[in-house]
Design an enzyme around this catalytic site. Structure first.
Site, PDB file in Angstrom:
ATOM      1  N   ASP A 181     -19.450 -18.442 -14.289  1.00  0.00           N
ATOM      2  CA  ASP A 181     -19.282 -16.864 -14.180  1.00  0.00           C
ATOM      3  C   ASP A 181     -18.843 -16.515 -12.890  1.00  0.00           C
ATOM      4  OD1 ASP A 181     -19.783 -14.472 -16.812  1.00  0.00           O
ATOM      5  OD2 ASP A 181     -19.354 -14.047 -14.696  1.00  0.00           O
ATOM      6  N   VAL A 234     -11.734 -18.628 -13.258  1.00  0.00           N
ATOM      7  CA  VAL A 234     -10.746 -19.766 -14.312  1.00  0.00           C
ATOM      8  C   VAL A 234      -9.541 -19.129 -14.231  1.00  0.00           C
ATOM      9  CG1 VAL A 234     -12.666 -19.347 -15.980  1.00  0.00           C
ATOM     10  CG2 VAL A 234     -11.069 -17.525 -16.139  1.00  0.00           C
ATOM     11  N   ASN A 279     -14.245 -18.653 -22.712  1.00  0.00           N
ATOM     12  CA  ASN A 279     -14.879 -17.422 -22.887  1.00  0.00           C
ATOM     13  C   ASN A 279     -14.878 -16.489 -22.026  1.00  0.00           C
ATOM     14  OD1 ASN A 279     -17.015 -15.903 -24.664  1.00  0.00           O
ATOM     15  ND2 ASN A 279     -17.814 -16.170 -22.493  1.00  0.00           N
ATOM     16  N   SER A 293      -8.988 -12.834 -30.505  1.00  0.00           N
ATOM     17  CA  SER A 293      -9.682 -11.357 -30.795  1.00  0.00           C
ATOM     18  C   SER A 293      -8.796 -10.770 -31.962  1.00  0.00           C
ATOM     19  CB  SER A 293      -9.328 -10.584 -29.713  1.00  0.00           C
ATOM     20  OG  SER A 293      -9.584  -9.160 -29.912  1.00  0.00           O
ATOM     21  N   TYR A 306      -3.792  -7.722 -23.476  1.00  0.00           N
ATOM     22  CA  TYR A 306      -4.952  -8.571 -24.338  1.00  0.00           C
ATOM     23  C   TYR A 306      -4.483  -9.144 -25.422  1.00  0.00           C
ATOM     24  CZ  TYR A 306      -9.965  -9.191 -25.797  1.00  0.00           C
ATOM     25  OH  TYR A 306     -10.897  -9.424 -26.401  1.00  0.00           O
ATOM     26  N   LYS A 332      -4.518 -12.962 -26.038  1.00  0.00           N
ATOM     27  CA  LYS A 332      -5.417 -13.605 -27.140  1.00  0.00           C
ATOM     28  C   LYS A 332      -4.279 -14.466 -28.387  1.00  0.00           C
ATOM     29  CE  LYS A 332      -9.394 -12.497 -25.886  1.00  0.00           C
ATOM     30  NZ  LYS A 332     -10.394 -13.623 -25.214  1.00  0.00           N
ATOM     31  N   ALA A 361     -18.794  -8.558 -31.246  1.00  0.00           N
ATOM     32  CA  ALA A 361     -20.097  -8.499 -30.637  1.00  0.00           C
ATOM     33  C   ALA A 361     -20.319  -7.463 -29.804  1.00  0.00           C
ATOM     34  CB  ALA A 361     -20.491 -10.017 -30.213  1.00  0.00           C
ATOM     35  N   ALA A 362     -21.677  -6.717 -29.661  1.00  0.00           N
ATOM     36  CA  ALA A 362     -21.784  -5.866 -28.671  1.00  0.00           C
ATOM     37  C   ALA A 362     -22.075  -6.476 -27.422  1.00  0.00           C
ATOM     38  CB  ALA A 362     -22.982  -5.286 -29.054  1.00  0.00           C
ATOM     39  N   ARG A 397     -20.651  -5.638 -22.900  1.00  0.00           N
ATOM     40  CA  ARG A 397     -19.730  -4.459 -22.074  1.00  0.00           C
ATOM     41  C   ARG A 397     -18.566  -4.215 -22.255  1.00  0.00           C
ATOM     42  NH1 ARG A 397     -19.148  -7.056 -15.940  1.00  0.00           N
ATOM     43  NH2 ARG A 397     -17.669  -8.702 -16.622  1.00  0.00           N
TER      44      ARG A 397
HETATM   45  P1  NAI Z   1     -18.479  -9.950 -21.264  1.00  0.00           P
HETATM   46  O1  NAI Z   1     -17.663  -9.170 -20.502  1.00  0.00           O
HETATM   47  O2  NAI Z   1     -20.009  -9.538 -21.628  1.00  0.00           O
HETATM   48  O3  NAI Z   1     -18.705 -11.268 -20.906  1.00  0.00           O
HETATM   49  C1  NAI Z   1     -17.324 -12.024 -20.213  1.00  0.00           C
HETATM   50  C2  NAI Z   1     -17.934 -12.671 -18.856  1.00  0.00           C
HETATM   51  O4  NAI Z   1     -16.527 -13.264 -18.392  1.00  0.00           O
HETATM   52  C3  NAI Z   1     -18.345 -11.798 -17.959  1.00  0.00           C
HETATM   53  O5  NAI Z   1     -19.867 -12.267 -17.549  1.00  0.00           O
HETATM   54  C4  NAI Z   1     -17.365 -11.828 -16.547  1.00  0.00           C
HETATM   55  O6  NAI Z   1     -18.056 -11.973 -15.180  1.00  0.00           O
HETATM   56  C5  NAI Z   1     -16.817 -13.229 -16.996  1.00  0.00           C
HETATM   57  N1  NAI Z   1     -15.566 -13.504 -16.414  1.00  0.00           N
HETATM   58  C6  NAI Z   1     -14.533 -12.285 -16.319  1.00  0.00           C
HETATM   59  N2  NAI Z   1     -13.238 -12.948 -15.625  1.00  0.00           N
HETATM   60  C7  NAI Z   1     -13.753 -14.111 -15.247  1.00  0.00           C
HETATM   61  C8  NAI Z   1     -13.163 -15.062 -14.441  1.00  0.00           C
HETATM   62  N3  NAI Z   1     -11.758 -14.967 -13.903  1.00  0.00           N
HETATM   63  N4  NAI Z   1     -13.613 -16.373 -14.243  1.00  0.00           N
HETATM   64  C9  NAI Z   1     -14.844 -16.385 -14.579  1.00  0.00           C
HETATM   65  N5  NAI Z   1     -15.773 -15.544 -15.460  1.00  0.00           N
HETATM   66  C10 NAI Z   1     -14.965 -14.469 -15.677  1.00  0.00           C
HETATM   67  O7  NAI Z   1     -17.583  -9.877 -22.550  1.00  0.00           O
HETATM   68  P2  NAI Z   1     -17.916 -10.636 -24.218  1.00  0.00           P
HETATM   69  O8  NAI Z   1     -17.978  -9.328 -25.107  1.00  0.00           O
HETATM   70  O9  NAI Z   1     -19.210 -11.349 -23.858  1.00  0.00           O
HETATM   71  O10 NAI Z   1     -16.501 -11.346 -24.102  1.00  0.00           O
HETATM   72  C11 NAI Z   1     -16.484 -12.912 -24.207  1.00  0.00           C
HETATM   73  C12 NAI Z   1     -15.267 -13.212 -24.884  1.00  0.00           C
HETATM   74  O11 NAI Z   1     -14.945 -12.726 -25.824  1.00  0.00           O
HETATM   75  C13 NAI Z   1     -13.808 -12.682 -23.936  1.00  0.00           C
HETATM   76  O12 NAI Z   1     -12.974 -13.513 -24.014  1.00  0.00           O
HETATM   77  C14 NAI Z   1     -13.470 -11.572 -25.032  1.00  0.00           C
HETATM   78  O13 NAI Z   1     -12.288 -11.071 -24.831  1.00  0.00           O
HETATM   79  C15 NAI Z   1     -13.819 -11.938 -26.409  1.00  0.00           C
HETATM   80  N6  NAI Z   1     -13.907 -11.120 -27.105  1.00  0.00           N
HETATM   81  C16 NAI Z   1     -15.167 -10.321 -27.324  1.00  0.00           C
HETATM   82  C17 NAI Z   1     -15.202  -9.471 -28.617  1.00  0.00           C
HETATM   83  C18 NAI Z   1     -16.416  -8.584 -28.602  1.00  0.00           C
HETATM   84  O14 NAI Z   1     -16.583  -7.890 -29.786  1.00  0.00           O
HETATM   85  N7  NAI Z   1     -17.351  -8.687 -27.724  1.00  0.00           N
HETATM   86  C19 NAI Z   1     -14.281  -9.284 -29.266  1.00  0.00           C
HETATM   87  C20 NAI Z   1     -13.068 -10.153 -29.453  1.00  0.00           C
HETATM   88  C21 NAI Z   1     -13.008 -11.043 -28.157  1.00  0.00           C
END
Ligand code: NAI
Length: 702
Positions: free
Chosen positions: A320, A357, A383, A435, A448, A452, A480-481, A483
Site C-alpha cells: 500500500d 502500482v 486491488n 466494479s 473509473y 475497470k 463494500a463500505a 473510504r
Molecule cells: P480503499 O480506498 O479503502 O483501499 C484502496 C487502497 O489502495 C488504499 O489503501 C490506497 O492507499 C491503496 N492505493 C491507492 N493507490 C495506490 C497505488 N498507486 N499503489 C498502491 N496502493 C494504492 O478502497 P476499497 O473500497 O477497499 O477498494 C479496493 C478496490 O475495490 C479498488 O480497486 C476499488 O476500485 C474496488 N471497488 C470497491 C468497491 C467498494 O464498494 N468499496 C466497489 C467496486 C470496486
C-alpha cells in the site's frame, strides 16, 4: 562448482515410497520412544509421530541438493518446516513432488542457502504434508545472489511453560539411521574425526524427532494427529548420549515456540522452533506455503483479504502506497505497516511494501518483495484503487490518466512480473478487481468505468495465456463500505457491507481448488453472482458476398438485439467460429433412401479425394485433422492443388475437427448441418478455425 540457477522452479519428483507400520515403529524407536509411549511402538492402535514425515522424504533432500549444484562437501540441513494437512497413516504409498524455491547468498564467509519445497500425497492424492527444507551450503556463498531476510521467531521473555528432559542413548544414531539417513558422519568414527568431530554426531533430525515427541506430550498428549506445523532451525551439533531439554512456550491458541538445548552446556542445538496444533476443520481452505501479494492492502477490502489469507496460512506481501482517496500526495508507510502488525499479532506472516502500482518499477518492486521475503509468488490480488469522479466534459486528462494508471496500468505493472514467476512454477491465482461502474456504467465515473472494464479484458486474455501453466485468473466486482464508498453508500447499507462479506469469494478464487478461470463475480453484502458478456444468436442479414444496408439493420434490430438463447464465449475463436458457421448453407435434404448416404466413416474418407474441387484449391496449403470418436483419425493434406487423405495423426495440422462417428456420418449425409453440429458442441474445432471454413469450398461431398 557454481550453483545451478536454472534449477529454480523446475519440478523434482514425483518420488514414490512405500512404507509399513514397521517403518513407523523403527522411526519411533530411533527418536527415543519406548514402552512409555507404546502407541508409537506397537502395531496395535499404532500412531505415527508426525516428524516421521521427514524421514520418509529424505531422498528429496539429496535430489534438491544435487539439482541445485551445491558443493555437497559443505552441506548442512539448515532449517526444516513441516505443515501437516492430514494425519500420517500407519502404512501406505507416499508420492512426493517439489522444486527448488530459490537460492540465497549469505556472502563468501557465510555460505549459500538452498530452499526447496515439496508436497507429499498418498496414492489416492490425499495431501499429507508440505515440507520446506533449507539446505545450508558452507562452500557456495558469494555467488552474487540476493540475501534472505527472514523474520526472527520471537520467544516470550519468561520461563518456558514446559520443559521436557530426554536422554538420547549413546547408540541412538545407529538406530535412527535405519530410517534412511545412513550418512557416515553419524556412524563411522574415522569419518567423523576427518570431519573435525571427536566421534559420530547425532542426526539433527533425530533430535528433531525427540523434540516433536516432547511437544506432543506437552501440548496435545496422546494425539499426534493434531500436530499441524513443526518448524525449526538446526543450530549446533550434539554428541550421542548427551542429555537434552526441549523448552516450550505457548504463544497463542494452538501455537507455541520451542528450542532444544544441550543439557550439559546449555547450548541451543535446535532453535527458532514453531509448533502449531489443533483440529483441522473439515474441507478448510488453507493457503499454507502459499505466497500472496495484495495491492492496496493497507485499508478497506485489501486489508481484509490480506488478513484472511494470512489467517489461513499464506505469507502475505501487504502493498500500500498509503495515499489519499484521489491518489494525490506522497503517501505513507503507516497503513501497510499497521496491517502487517495486525497479521503478525494474530500469528500470521506478512511483510509491508509501499511501492506505487502505477509504475512499472513499482510493480517489479512489489513482486521482488515477495521473492525476497518468501521466495515465490502464488497469489496476486490486484486491488489498489483511487477515485477521481467528474462528469465527462469536466474530466480533465489528469483525472482520466490518474485513475487508469492505478487501476489498469497498475494491474499490468504488478501482474506481468508475477505472471512470469507463476509461469515458471506452473501455478498461480490472480484476482482482478472490477466494479459495477465498469460492468454496467455509472454517471460521473468515465475514467473509473473504462479502467475497470479494461481489467475484464486483461483477465480474458490472461486466462488463456495462463491456462497451460496452471494459472487461473478471475475478477471480482465488490460492494463494500470503505473510504471509496463512504459518501455514496446509504448509512443503513454500511453495516451490511463490511469488506468481510466480499472476501469469501476472493479467497476461494485464490484457492488451490478453485476450478474456474476467466469468470467475473459480483460480491457484497453476502450476495454473490456471476456477470458475463452474453452474445445473442442474432441473424444473418445477407448472403456472405452481399453487403447488408443500414435499413436492413433497422428493420431487424429486434432480432439482432435479442439475447434469448445467448452464449458466453470462452474466447475469440469460439465467437468467430459461430459467426462463420452462420454462413454455412442449410443442410441438403437428407437422402430419401438412407442407403444412398455413407454407411461408414472410412467410406467418407475413401470418397473424399473424388469430391475434391481442385480449382478451389489454388494457393491453399492446409492440413485438416479429423478425430472421429469411435472410428479413428484421418488427415487431409491439401497442397499445390492436390488432396491426400491419410489415416492417422498429422504432426502439425492447420486445424483439428473432433466429432463422434455417428454425428460425423449424419453431417456427411446431410442430416446434421455443420453449423448446428458446431454450435451444439457436437463438432469441436481447434487451431486455425478460419481455415476450417475452406472445407465447404474444397469438397462437394453431399
Ligand atoms: P480503499 O480506498 O479503502 O483501499 C484502496 C487502497 O489502495 C488504499 O489503501 C490506497 O492507499 C491503496 N492505493 C491507492 N493507490 C495506490 C497505488 N498507486 N499503489 C498502491 N496502493 C494504492 O478502497 P476499497 O473500497 O477497499 O477498494 C479496493 C478496490 O475495490 C479498488 O480497486 C476499488 O476500485 C474496488 N471497488 C470497491 C468497491 C467498494 O464498494 N468499496 C466497489 C467496486 C470496486
Amino acid at each position: 562448482m557454481a550453483l545451478n540457477m536454472d534449477a529454480i522452479g523446475k519440478p523434482i519428483g514425483p518420488m514414490t515410497r512405500d512404507y509399513t507400520w514397521k517403518d513407523a515403529v523403527l522411526y519411533a524407536l530411533g527418536v527415543g520412544a519406548g514402552f512409555s509411549e507404546l502407541d508409537y511402538c506397537y502395531e496395535k492402535n499404532l500412531k505415527v509421530i508426525p516428524s516421521f514425515a521427514i524421514a520418509m522424504i529424505f531422498d528429496f533432500f539429496f535430489q534438491a541438493a544435487t539439482a541445485s549444484g551445491i558443493n555437497l562437501a559443505g552441506i548442512l540441513h539448515g532449517e526444516q518446516d513441516l505443515i501437516f494437512h492430514n494425519p500420517i497413516p500407519t502404512e501406505g504409498t507416499l508420492i512426493t513432488t517439489g522444486r527448488i524455491v530459490d537460492h540465497y547468498d549469505k556472502g563468501v564467509e557465510k555460505g549459500a542457502l538452498i530452499v526447496a519445497q515439496s508436497d507429499t500425497v498418498l496414492a489416492d492424492r490425499k495431501k499429507l504434508f508440505t515440507s520446506t527444507i533449507t539446505i545450508f551450503g558452507r562452500l557456495d556463498g558469494g555467488f552474487g545472489g540476493k540475501d534472505r531476510k527472514k523474520r526472527p521467531v520471537e520467544f516470550p521473555d519468561r520461563e518456558p511453560d514446559f520443559m521436557v528432559a530426554a536422554s538420547p542413548s549413546p547408540d541412538q544414531p545407529l538406530l535412527y539411521r535405519l530410517s534412511g539417513d545412513i550418512f557416515h558422519l553419524h556412524v563411522d568414527p574415522e569419518f567423523a574425526r576427518m570431519s573435525g568431530f571427536d566421534m559420530p554426531i547425532m542426526h539433527g533430525l533425530c533430535t528433531h524427532g525427540f523434540a516433536c515427541r516432547a511437544l506432543i506430550a506437552s501440548l496435545v498428549p496422546g494425539r499426534p494427529e493434531l500436530v499441524r506445523r513443526l518448524a525449526c532451525r538446526f543450530s549446533k551439533t550434539l554428541y550421542p548420549g548427551v542429555p537434552i531439554k526441549t523448552l516450550i512456550w505457548k504463544t497463542a491458541a494452538g501455537k507455541a515456540v520451542w528450542r532444544t538445548v544441550n543439557a550439559e552446556n546449555g547450548q541451543t542445538v535446535i532453535d527458532n522452533g514453531e509448533f502449531e496444533y489443533g483440529e483441522v476443520p473439515k474441507d478448510e481452505i488453507r493457503f499454507d506455503n502459499r505466497v500472496a501479494i495484495v495491492t492496496g492492502a493497507g485499508a478497506g477490502l485489501g486489508r481484509v483479504y490480506a488478513m484472511e489469507l494470512a489467517r489461513r496460512g499464506a505469507r502475505v506481501v501487504v502493498n500500500d502506497l498509503g495515499g489519499t482517496r484521489d491518489g494525490v500526495g506522497d503517501g505513507s508507510s503507516s497503513p501497510a505497516d499497521r496491517v502487517v502488525e495486525e497479521i503478525r499479532a494474530a500469528g500470521g506472516e506478512a511483510v509491508a511494501n509501499y511501492a506505487n502500482v502505477s509504475t512499472a518499477d513499482g510493480g517489479t518492486n512489489i513482486v521482488q518483495a515477495a521473492l525476497d521475503a518468501f521466495g515465490s509468488v502464488d497469489i496476486l490480488i490486484n486491488n489498489a484503487g483511487i477515485l477521481r469522479d467528474k462528469s465527462f466534459t469536466k474530466m480533465a486528462p489528469e483525472a482520466w490518466h490518474a485513475v487508469l494508471d492505478v487501476h489498469l496500468k497498475g494491474a499490468y505493472n504488478v501482474t506481468r512480473p508475477a505472471f512470469a514467476v507463476m509461469r515458471e512454477k506452473g501455478y498461480g491465482r490472480i484476482v482482478m478487481t472490477t466494479s459495477a461502474a465498469g460492468l454496467y456504467g455509472n454517471f460521473g465515473q468515465a475514467n473509473y468505468a473504462a479502467a475497470k472494464m479494461g481489467l475484464v479484458g486483461l483477465m480474458n486474455t490472461l486466462k488463456l495465456e495462463g491456462e497451460k501453466y496452471g494459472i487461473k485468473v478471475n475478477t471480482v466486482a465488490p460492494i463494500a463500505a470503505s473510504r471509496l464508498t463512504e459518501d455514496v453508500m446509504p448509512p443503513e447499507l454500511v453495516a451490511r457491507s463490511k469488506p468481510e462479506f466480499v472476501s469469501p469469494l476472493v479467497l476461494y478464487l485464490c484457492a488451490d481448488r478453485c476450478p474456474v478461470s476467466g469468470n467475473t463475480y459480483n460480491a457484497g453484502m453476502g450476495v454473490f453472482n456471476r456477470a458475463a458478456v452474453v452474445t445473442g444468436p442474432g441473424m444473418v442479414l445477407a448472403e456472405a458476398d452481399q453487403i447488408p444496408t443500414p435499413e436492413s439493420v433497422m428493420a431487424n434490430l429486434k432480432a439482432i438485439s435479442d439475447l434469448a438463447g445467448g452464449k458466453v464465449y470462452p474466447d475469440l475463436n469460439a465467437q468467430v467460429g459461430d459467426a462463420l458457421m452462420a454462413f454455412q448453407k442449410p443442410a441438403a435434404k437428407a437422402p430419401a433412401d438412407q442407403s444412398q448416404g455413407f454407411s461408414s466413416v472410412s467410406a467418407v474418407f475413401d470418397a473424399m479425394p473424388g469430391t475434391f474441387v481442385a480449382d478451389a484449391a489454388s494457393d491453399v496449403n492446409v492440413v485438416f485433422q479429423y478425430i472421429i470418436a469411435g472410428a479413428g483419425e484421418w488427415h487431409c493434406a491439401i497442397q499445390d492443388g492436390t488432396c491426400t487423405i491419410t489415416s492417422g495423426v498429422h504432426d502439425n495440422p492447420t486445424c483439428i475437427l473432433k466429432i463422434a462417428d455417428t454425428d460425423f456420418l449424419k453431417m456427411m449425409n446431410g442430416q446434421l448441418p455443420p453449423m448446428q453440429a458446431y454450435t451444439s458442441g457436437k463438432l469441436k474445432i481447434e487451431g486455425d478455425i478460419m481455415k476450417s471454413q475452406l472445407i465447404e469450398k474444397l469438397f462437394k461431398l453431399n
